[in-house]
Design an enzyme around this catalytic site. Structure first.
Site, PDB file in Angstrom:
ATOM      1  N   GLY A 112      -2.411  -3.118 -11.948  1.00 44.24           N
ATOM      2  CA  GLY A 112      -2.058  -3.113 -10.520  1.00 44.24           C
ATOM      3  C   GLY A 112      -2.600  -4.341  -9.813  1.00 44.24           C
ATOM      4  O   GLY A 112      -3.211  -4.252  -8.746  1.00 44.24           O
ATOM      5  N   ALA A 113      -2.327  -5.519 -10.407  1.00 43.42           N
ATOM      6  CA  ALA A 113      -2.936  -6.753  -9.883  1.00 43.42           C
ATOM      7  C   ALA A 113      -1.965  -7.580  -9.045  1.00 43.42           C
ATOM      8  O   ALA A 113      -2.252  -8.725  -8.723  1.00 43.42           O
ATOM      9  CB  ALA A 113      -3.475  -7.591 -11.044  1.00 43.42           C
ATOM     10  N   SER A 114      -0.827  -7.014  -8.672  1.00 46.90           N
ATOM     11  CA  SER A 114       0.150  -7.809  -7.905  1.00 46.90           C
ATOM     12  C   SER A 114      -0.250  -7.939  -6.432  1.00 46.90           C
ATOM     13  O   SER A 114       0.308  -8.766  -5.718  1.00 46.90           O
ATOM     14  CB  SER A 114       1.547  -7.187  -8.021  1.00 46.90           C
ATOM     15  OG  SER A 114       1.530  -5.851  -7.567  1.00 46.90           O
ATOM     16  N   ARG A 115      -1.168  -7.097  -5.984  1.00 43.77           N
ATOM     17  CA  ARG A 115      -1.588  -7.168  -4.569  1.00 43.77           C
ATOM     18  C   ARG A 115      -2.899  -6.408  -4.370  1.00 43.77           C
ATOM     19  O   ARG A 115      -3.424  -5.812  -5.317  1.00 43.77           O
ATOM     20  CB  ARG A 115      -0.506  -6.621  -3.641  1.00 43.77           C
ATOM     21  CG  ARG A 115      -0.082  -5.206  -3.951  1.00 43.77           C
ATOM     22  CD  ARG A 115       1.265  -4.903  -3.300  1.00 43.77           C
ATOM     23  NE  ARG A 115       1.992  -3.893  -4.016  1.00 43.77           N
ATOM     24  CZ  ARG A 115       1.976  -2.594  -3.741  1.00 43.77           C
ATOM     25  NH1 ARG A 115       1.243  -2.162  -2.732  1.00 43.77           N
ATOM     26  NH2 ARG A 115       2.666  -1.747  -4.450  1.00 43.77           N
ATOM     27  N   ILE A 134     -10.528   0.340   2.734  1.00 46.99           N
ATOM     28  CA  ILE A 134     -10.364  -1.093   2.448  1.00 46.99           C
ATOM     29  C   ILE A 134      -9.007  -1.555   2.982  1.00 46.99           C
ATOM     30  O   ILE A 134      -7.991  -0.862   2.796  1.00 46.99           O
ATOM     31  CB  ILE A 134     -10.439  -1.365   0.916  1.00 46.99           C
ATOM     32  CG1 ILE A 134     -11.685  -0.717   0.279  1.00 46.99           C
ATOM     33  CG2 ILE A 134     -10.387  -2.878   0.639  1.00 46.99           C
ATOM     34  CD1 ILE A 134     -13.029  -1.190   0.801  1.00 46.99           C
ATOM     35  N   VAL A 136       1.684   1.898 -15.996  1.00 47.23           N
ATOM     36  CA  VAL A 136       0.501   2.411 -16.710  1.00 47.23           C
ATOM     37  C   VAL A 136       0.667   3.876 -17.117  1.00 47.23           C
ATOM     38  O   VAL A 136      -0.049   4.365 -17.988  1.00 47.23           O
ATOM     39  CB  VAL A 136      -0.808   2.259 -15.893  1.00 47.23           C
ATOM     40  CG1 VAL A 136      -1.180   0.802 -15.705  1.00 47.23           C
ATOM     41  CG2 VAL A 136      -0.734   3.003 -14.570  1.00 47.23           C
ATOM     42  N   TYR A 155      -4.593  13.024  -5.130  1.00 43.66           N
ATOM     43  CA  TYR A 155      -5.311  11.745  -5.216  1.00 43.66           C
ATOM     44  C   TYR A 155      -6.800  11.991  -5.485  1.00 43.66           C
ATOM     45  O   TYR A 155      -7.411  11.341  -6.342  1.00 43.66           O
ATOM     46  CB  TYR A 155      -5.098  11.004  -3.896  1.00 43.66           C
ATOM     47  CG  TYR A 155      -5.667   9.615  -3.804  1.00 43.66           C
ATOM     48  CD1 TYR A 155      -5.036   8.528  -4.409  1.00 43.66           C
ATOM     49  CD2 TYR A 155      -6.827   9.367  -3.074  1.00 43.66           C
ATOM     50  CE1 TYR A 155      -5.546   7.240  -4.288  1.00 43.66           C
ATOM     51  CE2 TYR A 155      -7.341   8.087  -2.947  1.00 43.66           C
ATOM     52  CZ  TYR A 155      -6.700   7.030  -3.551  1.00 43.66           C
ATOM     53  OH  TYR A 155      -7.213   5.766  -3.435  1.00 43.66           O
ATOM     54  N   SER A 198     -12.453   6.275  -5.794  1.00 41.17           N
ATOM     55  CA  SER A 198     -12.416   6.279  -4.327  1.00 41.17           C
ATOM     56  C   SER A 198     -13.496   7.246  -3.851  1.00 41.17           C
ATOM     57  O   SER A 198     -13.826   8.206  -4.568  1.00 41.17           O
ATOM     58  CB  SER A 198     -11.049   6.778  -3.852  1.00 41.17           C
ATOM     59  OG  SER A 198     -11.106   7.147  -2.488  1.00 41.17           O
ATOM     60  N   LYS A 245      -8.925  10.805  -8.687  1.00 39.52           N
ATOM     61  CA  LYS A 245     -10.061   9.889  -8.526  1.00 39.52           C
ATOM     62  C   LYS A 245     -11.363  10.524  -9.019  1.00 39.52           C
ATOM     63  O   LYS A 245     -12.239   9.824  -9.541  1.00 39.52           O
ATOM     64  CB  LYS A 245     -10.179   9.453  -7.055  1.00 39.52           C
ATOM     65  CG  LYS A 245      -9.000   8.605  -6.565  1.00 39.52           C
ATOM     66  CD  LYS A 245      -8.856   7.327  -7.361  1.00 39.52           C
ATOM     67  CE  LYS A 245      -7.791   6.398  -6.836  1.00 39.52           C
ATOM     68  NZ  LYS A 245      -7.601   5.215  -7.685  1.00 39.52           N
ATOM     69  N   ASN A 263      -7.225  -0.327 -12.192  1.00 41.03           N
ATOM     70  CA  ASN A 263      -7.093  -0.357 -10.733  1.00 41.03           C
ATOM     71  C   ASN A 263      -5.792   0.245 -10.213  1.00 41.03           C
ATOM     72  O   ASN A 263      -5.744   0.696  -9.070  1.00 41.03           O
ATOM     73  CB  ASN A 263      -7.213  -1.822 -10.279  1.00 41.03           C
ATOM     74  CG  ASN A 263      -6.806  -2.007  -8.835  1.00 41.03           C
ATOM     75  OD1 ASN A 263      -7.567  -1.702  -7.913  1.00 41.03           O
ATOM     76  ND2 ASN A 263      -5.577  -2.470  -8.607  1.00 41.03           N
TER      77      ASN A 263
HETATM   78  P1  NAP Z   1      -1.912  -1.265  -3.173  1.00 43.40           P
HETATM   79  O1  NAP Z   1      -2.058  -2.395  -2.234  1.00 43.40           O
HETATM   80  O2  NAP Z   1      -0.933  -0.187  -2.875  1.00 43.40           O
HETATM   81  O3  NAP Z   1      -1.619  -1.857  -4.648  1.00 43.40           O
HETATM   82  C1  NAP Z   1      -1.384  -0.992  -5.706  1.00 43.40           C
HETATM   83  C2  NAP Z   1      -1.208  -1.787  -6.973  1.00 43.40           C
HETATM   84  O4  NAP Z   1      -1.003  -0.857  -8.052  1.00 43.40           O
HETATM   85  C3  NAP Z   1       0.000  -2.703  -6.970  1.00 43.40           C
HETATM   86  O5  NAP Z   1      -0.314  -3.876  -7.662  1.00 43.40           O
HETATM   87  C4  NAP Z   1       1.051  -1.902  -7.752  1.00 43.40           C
HETATM   88  O6  NAP Z   1       1.986  -2.721  -8.457  1.00 43.40           O
HETATM   89  C5  NAP Z   1       0.170  -1.208  -8.759  1.00 43.40           C
HETATM   90  N1  NAP Z   1       0.776  -0.015  -9.343  1.00 43.40           N
HETATM   91  C6  NAP Z   1       1.126   1.130  -8.722  1.00 43.40           C
HETATM   92  N2  NAP Z   1       1.636   2.003  -9.611  1.00 43.40           N
HETATM   93  C7  NAP Z   1       1.585   1.384 -10.814  1.00 43.40           C
HETATM   94  C8  NAP Z   1       1.962   1.761 -12.123  1.00 43.40           C
HETATM   95  N3  NAP Z   1       2.487   2.975 -12.360  1.00 43.40           N
HETATM   96  N4  NAP Z   1       1.780   0.879 -13.133  1.00 43.40           N
HETATM   97  C9  NAP Z   1       1.248  -0.345 -12.901  1.00 43.40           C
HETATM   98  N5  NAP Z   1       0.877  -0.759 -11.684  1.00 43.40           N
HETATM   99  C10 NAP Z   1       1.051   0.094 -10.655  1.00 43.40           C
HETATM  100  O7  NAP Z   1      -3.309  -0.503  -3.373  1.00 43.40           O
HETATM  101  P2  NAP Z   1      -4.830  -0.974  -3.113  1.00 43.40           P
HETATM  102  O8  NAP Z   1      -5.201  -0.505  -1.769  1.00 43.40           O
HETATM  103  O9  NAP Z   1      -5.026  -2.384  -3.513  1.00 43.40           O
HETATM  104  O10 NAP Z   1      -5.562   0.007  -4.138  1.00 43.40           O
HETATM  105  C11 NAP Z   1      -5.904  -0.406  -5.462  1.00 43.40           C
HETATM  106  C12 NAP Z   1      -6.717   0.704  -6.092  1.00 43.40           C
HETATM  107  O11 NAP Z   1      -7.872   0.969  -5.293  1.00 43.40           O
HETATM  108  C13 NAP Z   1      -5.966   2.026  -6.191  1.00 43.40           C
HETATM  109  O12 NAP Z   1      -6.329   2.696  -7.372  1.00 43.40           O
HETATM  110  C14 NAP Z   1      -6.465   2.803  -4.995  1.00 43.40           C
HETATM  111  O13 NAP Z   1      -6.357   4.182  -5.179  1.00 43.40           O
HETATM  112  C15 NAP Z   1      -7.907   2.331  -4.941  1.00 43.40           C
HETATM  113  N6  NAP Z   1      -8.525   2.488  -3.636  1.00 43.40           N
HETATM  114  C16 NAP Z   1      -8.031   1.880  -2.538  1.00 43.40           C
HETATM  115  C17 NAP Z   1      -8.659   2.052  -1.307  1.00 43.40           C
HETATM  116  C18 NAP Z   1      -8.183   1.400  -0.046  1.00 43.40           C
HETATM  117  O14 NAP Z   1      -8.711   1.730   1.031  1.00 43.40           O
HETATM  118  N7  NAP Z   1      -7.213   0.501  -0.097  1.00 43.40           N
HETATM  119  C19 NAP Z   1      -9.783   2.883  -1.214  1.00 43.40           C
HETATM  120  C20 NAP Z   1     -10.263   3.499  -2.360  1.00 43.40           C
HETATM  121  C21 NAP Z   1      -9.631   3.293  -3.575  1.00 43.40           C
HETATM  122  P3  NAP Z   1       3.492  -3.034  -7.886  1.00 43.40           P
HETATM  123  O15 NAP Z   1       3.248  -3.753  -6.597  1.00 43.40           O
HETATM  124  O16 NAP Z   1       4.122  -3.909  -8.888  1.00 43.40           O
HETATM  125  O17 NAP Z   1       4.148  -1.716  -7.677  1.00 43.40           O
END
Ligand code: NAP
Length: 247
Positions: free
Chosen positions: A12-15, A188, A64, A155, A142, A159, A90
């Site tokens: 999940g490293a595209s963003r 975040i 994944v 979720y 999380s 987690k 991730n």
């Molecule tokens: P995000 O901006 O929504 O990015 C999610 C990433 O996961 C994207 O690169 C997406 O790829 C990829 N992804 C989703 N489903 C996938 C799959 N089935 N196979 C491969 N890649 C997949 O999320 P984020 O906020 O950066 O969160 C990243 C991680 O941190 C997550 O596990 C999230 O639960 C955790 N987290 C986030 C927060 C927060 O506040 N943001 C807090 C706690 C934990 P595509 O773009 O190609 O779909």
């Protein structure tokens, strides 16, 4: 072909946080595999930024949650570099709903991506890591996995499951130089949290003692430490990064 490059895979490293982790880990002498599911253009930009940092890398597109695709992707990576040193599990999604209204589909999809996907990647990563007798596995959990959250039972269960997965793997491979740890972020600033309503965002922020959301870069700095050579005696631990929300 074996190589001396430190090989890193971030799912999940595209963003968002995954992108920040890929960039934080990208330095000369490192090979960074950029996994994503759908956003190819954004993943290509991440790879260009990785290369700008002096690292090499490749795109590793796959879902994944698909065990066959993960096994093939990991095999392709290890064919390319001969090793795997760091896995950052991730990739994650949300599908929020109160438990009594949650569909089977939303339960399964979130568990399948956030927890089972991490298991598939970990299982595939352990083979090269055991061969090398070294490795770092980091789960992106999380604080919701620690405290629970109304409307996020799927979720939160996924987690929390990552914590059990990391602790178990840590015990299985501690004697082989491999560590498994958990990072549990709070609120975040990413696209995932950008989807929140202004009211929900304000309610969340009002509970954060630091009064601001964290950045993906701040989470990546912690991941970078846990992925590095100086964290070799830390395993099976959960690291909360939430601006003081959990005390
Ligand atoms: P995000 O901006 O929504 O990015 C999610 C990433 O996961 C994207 O690169 C997406 O790829 C990829 N992804 C989703 N489903 C996938 C799959 N089935 N196979 C491969 N890649 C997949 O999320 P984020 O906020 O950066 O969160 C990243 C991680 O941190 C997550 O596990 C999230 O639960 C955790 N987290 C986030 C927060 C927060 O506040 N943001 C807090 C706690 C934990 P595509 O773009 O190609 O779909």
């Amino acid at each position: 072909m074996a190589s001396d490059e430190r090989t890193v895979l971030v799912t999940g490293a595209s963003r968002g946080i995954g992108k920040a982790c890929a960039l934080a880990l990208a330095e000369p002498g490192t090979f960074v595999a950029v996994n994503y599911r759908s956003r190819q253009g954004e993943a290509e930009e991440v790879l260009r930024a990785v290369e700008k940092n002096g690292a090499r890398g490749m795109l590793l597109p796959c879902d994944v949650a698909d065990p066959q695709a993960i096994a093939e992707a990991l095999a392709a990576l290890v064919r390319q570099t001969g090793r795997l040193d760091v896995l950052v599990n991730n990739a994650g999604v949300t599908a929020d709903q109160l438990s009594m209204r949650m569909s089977d589909q939303d339960w399964i999809r979130v568990l399948q991506t956030n927890l089972t996907g991490a298991f598939y990647c970990t299982r595939a990563a352990l083979r090269p890591m055991l061969r090398q007798r070294s490795g770092r596995i980091i789960m992106m959990s999380s604080i919701v996995g620690v405290h629970g959250n109304a409307g996020q039972a799927n979720y939160a269960a996924a987690k929390a499951g990552l914590i059990g997965l990391a602790k178990s793997v840590a015990l299985e491979v501690a004697s082989r130089g491999i560590t498994a740890n958990v990072v549990a972020p709070g609120f975040i600033e990413t696209e995932m949290t950008g989807a929140m309503s202004p009211e929900a965002r304000q309610a969340m922020l009002s509970r954060v003692p630091m009064g601001r959301p964290g950045t993906a870069g701040e989470v990546a700095a912690l991941v970078s430490f846990l992925a590095g050579r100086d964290s070799g005696y830390i395993t099976g631990q959960v690291f909360i990064i939430d601006g003081g929300l959990t005390t």
